[in-house]
Design an enzyme around this catalytic site. Structure first.
Site, PDB file in Angstrom:
ATOM      1  N   GLU A   2      -5.158  -4.831  10.591  1.00 33.03           N
ATOM      2  CA  GLU A   2      -4.296  -3.777  10.943  1.00 33.03           C
ATOM      3  C   GLU A   2      -4.227  -3.196  12.143  1.00 33.03           C
ATOM      4  O   GLU A   2      -5.371  -2.144  12.283  1.00 33.03           O
ATOM      5  CB  GLU A   2      -4.052  -2.951   9.827  1.00 33.03           C
ATOM      6  N   GLU A  15      -6.743   4.645   7.969  1.00 31.03           N
ATOM      7  CA  GLU A  15      -6.585   6.112   7.452  1.00 31.03           C
ATOM      8  C   GLU A  15      -7.819   6.782   6.759  1.00 31.03           C
ATOM      9  O   GLU A  15      -8.028   7.892   6.818  1.00 31.03           O
ATOM     10  CB  GLU A  15      -5.369   6.345   6.700  1.00 31.03           C
ATOM     11  N   SER A  19       3.692  -2.203  10.346  1.00 32.25           N
ATOM     12  CA  SER A  19       5.013  -2.031  10.516  1.00 32.25           C
ATOM     13  C   SER A  19       5.614  -3.515  10.145  1.00 32.25           C
ATOM     14  O   SER A  19       6.827  -3.901  10.550  1.00 32.25           O
ATOM     15  CB  SER A  19       5.509  -1.821  12.118  1.00 32.25           C
ATOM     16  N   GLY A  27       2.615   2.217  10.829  1.00 32.81           N
ATOM     17  CA  GLY A  27       3.742   3.210  10.653  1.00 32.81           C
ATOM     18  C   GLY A  27       4.535   3.774  11.924  1.00 32.81           C
ATOM     19  O   GLY A  27       5.186   4.602  11.931  1.00 32.81           O
ATOM     20  N   LYS A  67       0.011   4.217  -0.220  1.00 34.41           N
ATOM     21  CA  LYS A  67      -0.803   5.465   0.491  1.00 34.41           C
ATOM     22  C   LYS A  67      -0.341   6.748  -0.662  1.00 34.41           C
ATOM     23  O   LYS A  67      -0.323   6.683  -1.708  1.00 34.41           O
ATOM     24  CB  LYS A  67      -0.071   5.522   1.710  1.00 34.41           C
ATOM     25  N   ASN A 109       1.064  -1.045   0.117  1.00 33.67           N
ATOM     26  CA  ASN A 109       0.070   0.190   0.008  1.00 33.67           C
ATOM     27  C   ASN A 109       0.809   1.134   0.081  1.00 33.67           C
ATOM     28  O   ASN A 109       1.474   1.509   0.973  1.00 33.67           O
ATOM     29  CB  ASN A 109      -0.968  -0.101   1.294  1.00 33.67           C
ATOM     30  N   HIS A 123      -9.313   0.868   4.955  1.00 37.75           N
ATOM     31  CA  HIS A 123      -7.893   1.324   5.737  1.00 37.75           C
ATOM     32  C   HIS A 123      -8.404   2.379   6.883  1.00 37.75           C
ATOM     33  O   HIS A 123      -9.049   3.104   6.780  1.00 37.75           O
ATOM     34  CB  HIS A 123      -7.189   1.857   4.750  1.00 37.75           C
TER      35      HIS A 123
HETATM   36  P1  PGA Z   1       3.173   0.193   7.613  1.00 37.01           P
HETATM   37  O1  PGA Z   1       1.442   0.565   7.089  1.00 37.01           O
HETATM   38  O2  PGA Z   1       3.824  -1.138   6.968  1.00 37.01           O
HETATM   39  O3  PGA Z   1       3.671   1.338   7.152  1.00 37.01           O
HETATM   40  O4  PGA Z   1       3.097   0.247   9.073  1.00 37.01           O
HETATM   41  C1  PGA Z   1       0.752  -0.541   6.986  1.00 37.01           C
HETATM   42  C2  PGA Z   1      -0.756  -0.217   6.314  1.00 37.01           C
HETATM   43  O5  PGA Z   1      -1.177   0.923   6.592  1.00 37.01           O
HETATM   44  O6  PGA Z   1      -1.242  -0.984   5.399  1.00 37.01           O
END
Ligand code: PGA
Length: 250
Positions: free
Chosen positions: A163, A95, A209, A169, A11, A9, A93
């Site tokens: 997640e 976010e 992560s 992140g 983003k 992803n 997601h």
């Molecule tokens: P990350 O994000 O691997 O940067 O922690 C995962 C995600 O939001 O899908």
């Protein structure tokens, strides 16, 4: 047997210059034993899909609208994504849920639209740190699953990504026991709702992560069929070892 999937992803990262990472990744994995999917920003989907035609990499999107067309300025529909060459779309997601107020009911409508357009819906669920500390994790996940997932899901058209919001992140990763508990719970819910054949085979991804250094341990966990990777999917150098770890998992 459940398909394994390494999904990236990107983003809100990447311009045309980043397409070379996709070419490098495709060259490094000409015949992978797992599915590989990259979800770049919408601006790159068409070019990426054209670039990767004939390779083992698939291209996905990060969101879609619930309607197929209409007066929705700035939105992109599932049929448009399919037309651009996407084969999957990430939905719900955290976010999106946080930045855009997406509810589980909205996510379910989007998943229906994705299915109707022939896209695989990658539906995300996850608890906040406060919810985990209050020992509400399974209640939260159960509620999100019930409300976000439409009827008619199959192992071919749906992927669930667990997640934990506090792991995205942040460099913080749950213990494998914590991942195991949630993935077992999600698997049981999928079987209860969609039956052993489909519910038992819907791929369950862990996200938050995931890096080259922790991927193998995470992939060794029961009911973890792959990962949804953010930061470490942006370069072929970072994502390639994660793909290799998934290929090497039993
Ligand atoms: P990350 O994000 O691997 O940067 O922690 C995962 C995600 O939001 O899908």
């Amino acid at each position: 047997m459940t398909r394994k999937l390494a999904a990236g992803n990107w983003k809100m990262n990447g311009t045309r210059a980043a397409l070379s990472e996709l070419q490098t990744l495709a060259d490094a994995h000409p015949a992978p034993s797992v599915d590989i999917l990259i979800c770049p920003p919408a601006t790159l989907i068409l070019r990426a899909a054209d670039l990767l035609a004939g390779t083992s990499l698939r291209i996905g999107a990060q969101d879609c609208h619930a309607d197929a067309s209409g007066a929705h300025t700035g939105d992109i529909s599932a049929p448009m994504l399919a037309d651009a060459g996407a084969t999957a779309v990430i939905l719900g997601h955290s976010e999106r849920r946080e930045d855009h107020g997406e509810t589980s009911e909205m996510v379910r409508a989007k998943a229906r639209a994705a299915h109707a357009a022939g896209l695989t819906a990658i539906i995300c669920v996850g608890e906040s740190l406060a919810e985990r500390e209050a020992r509400n994790t399974l209640d939260i996940i159960g509620g999100q699953l019930a409300a976000s997932i439409p009827d008619g899901c199959t192992a071919a058209n749906t992927v669930i990504a667990y997640e934990p919001i506090w792991a995205i992140g942040t460099g913080k990763v749950p213990t494998t026991a914590q991942i195991d508990e949630v993935h077992d719970f999600i698997r049981a819910r999928m079987i209860r709702r969609f039956g052993q054949t489909e519910g038992g085979a819907i791929p369950l991804l862990y996200g938050g992560s995931v890096k080259a250094g922790n991927a193998a341990e995470i992939f060794a966990t029961d009911n973890v069929d792959g990962a949804l990777v953010g930061g470490a999917s942006l370069t072929a150098a970072d994502f390639s070892p994660i793909i290799a770890a998934l290929e090497g998992s039993a």
